[in-house]
Write a protein that holds these residues in place. Sequence first.
Motif, mmCIF file in Angstrom:
data_model
loop_
_atom_site.group_PDB
_atom_site.id
_atom_site.type_symbol
_atom_site.label_atom_id
_atom_site.label_comp_id
_atom_site.label_asym_id
_atom_site.label_seq_id
_atom_site.Cartn_x
_atom_site.Cartn_y
_atom_site.Cartn_z
ATOM 1 N N SER A 133 1.224 4.103 -3.055
ATOM 2 C CA SER A 133 1.078 5.555 -2.888
ATOM 3 C C SER A 133 2.256 6.290 -3.504
ATOM 4 N N ASP B 200 -5.354 12.363 -6.099
ATOM 5 C CA ASP B 200 -5.713 12.672 -4.706
ATOM 6 C C ASP B 200 -6.830 11.774 -4.190
ATOM 7 N N SER B 201 -7.845 11.550 -5.014
ATOM 8 C CA SER B 201 -8.951 10.701 -4.552
ATOM 9 C C SER B 201 -8.513 9.245 -4.413
ATOM 10 N N ASP C 217 -5.791 5.243 1.711
ATOM 11 C CA ASP C 217 -5.721 5.471 3.156
ATOM 12 C C ASP C 217 -6.897 4.803 3.871
ATOM 13 N N ARG C 218 -8.074 4.907 3.272
ATOM 14 C CA ARG C 218 -9.272 4.330 3.890
ATOM 15 C C ARG C 218 -9.354 2.817 3.699
ATOM 16 N N THR D 65 0.829 -1.206 0.000
ATOM 17 C CA THR D 65 0.000 0.000 0.000
ATOM 18 C C THR D 65 0.864 1.258 0.000
ATOM 19 N N MET E 180 -5.452 8.279 -3.631
ATOM 20 C CA MET E 180 -4.632 8.232 -2.407
ATOM 21 C C MET E 180 -5.515 8.225 -1.160
ATOM 22 N N ASP E 181 -6.585 9.024 -1.182
ATOM 23 C CA ASP E 181 -7.527 9.015 -0.052
ATOM 24 C C ASP E 181 -8.165 7.640 0.104
ATOM 25 N N GLU E 182 -8.516 7.039 -1.017
ATOM 26 C CA GLU E 182 -9.115 5.704 -0.955
ATOM 27 C C GLU E 182 -8.125 4.676 -0.411
ATOM 28 N N ASN F 9 2.501 8.983 -7.171
ATOM 29 C CA ASN F 9 3.144 10.288 -7.321
ATOM 30 C C ASN F 9 4.249 10.293 -8.368
#
Length: 108
Positions: free
Chosen positions: A61, A76-77, A83-84, A57, A79-81, A65
């Motif tokens: 990430s 960005d979305s 994280d979740r 994971t 990367m947020d996913e 980038n």
Amino acid sequence: MKFAQPAPTLGYRKNLILHALMEIELLCELAQTVAPSLNEELKKQIAEQESFCEMVTSMASHCLNQKLIVPAYFVDSVMDELDRFPFSYEEITTVLNSRLKEALLSQL
């Protein structure tokens, strides 16, 4: 850029896992030659399912980038996913057991 798929992010998680695994493999090869102690530590982390999932994971990430895996406005979305919903061991083994063409996004 023209995408062969109507939604270019379909299957991006498989693609991310594949890129992360390739980077981890490269890191292991370099560590084997340059830093044997680091190589041993990497082997321990890979052998433990939870830390292996964290490593994949984290590397995914990093790949987001560095490489054009998904369109830039989705980074960005995604990367947020990540994280979740980090990668599970089952998700990673599914990619490892699949054919390469099933894991790669068409990047035409």
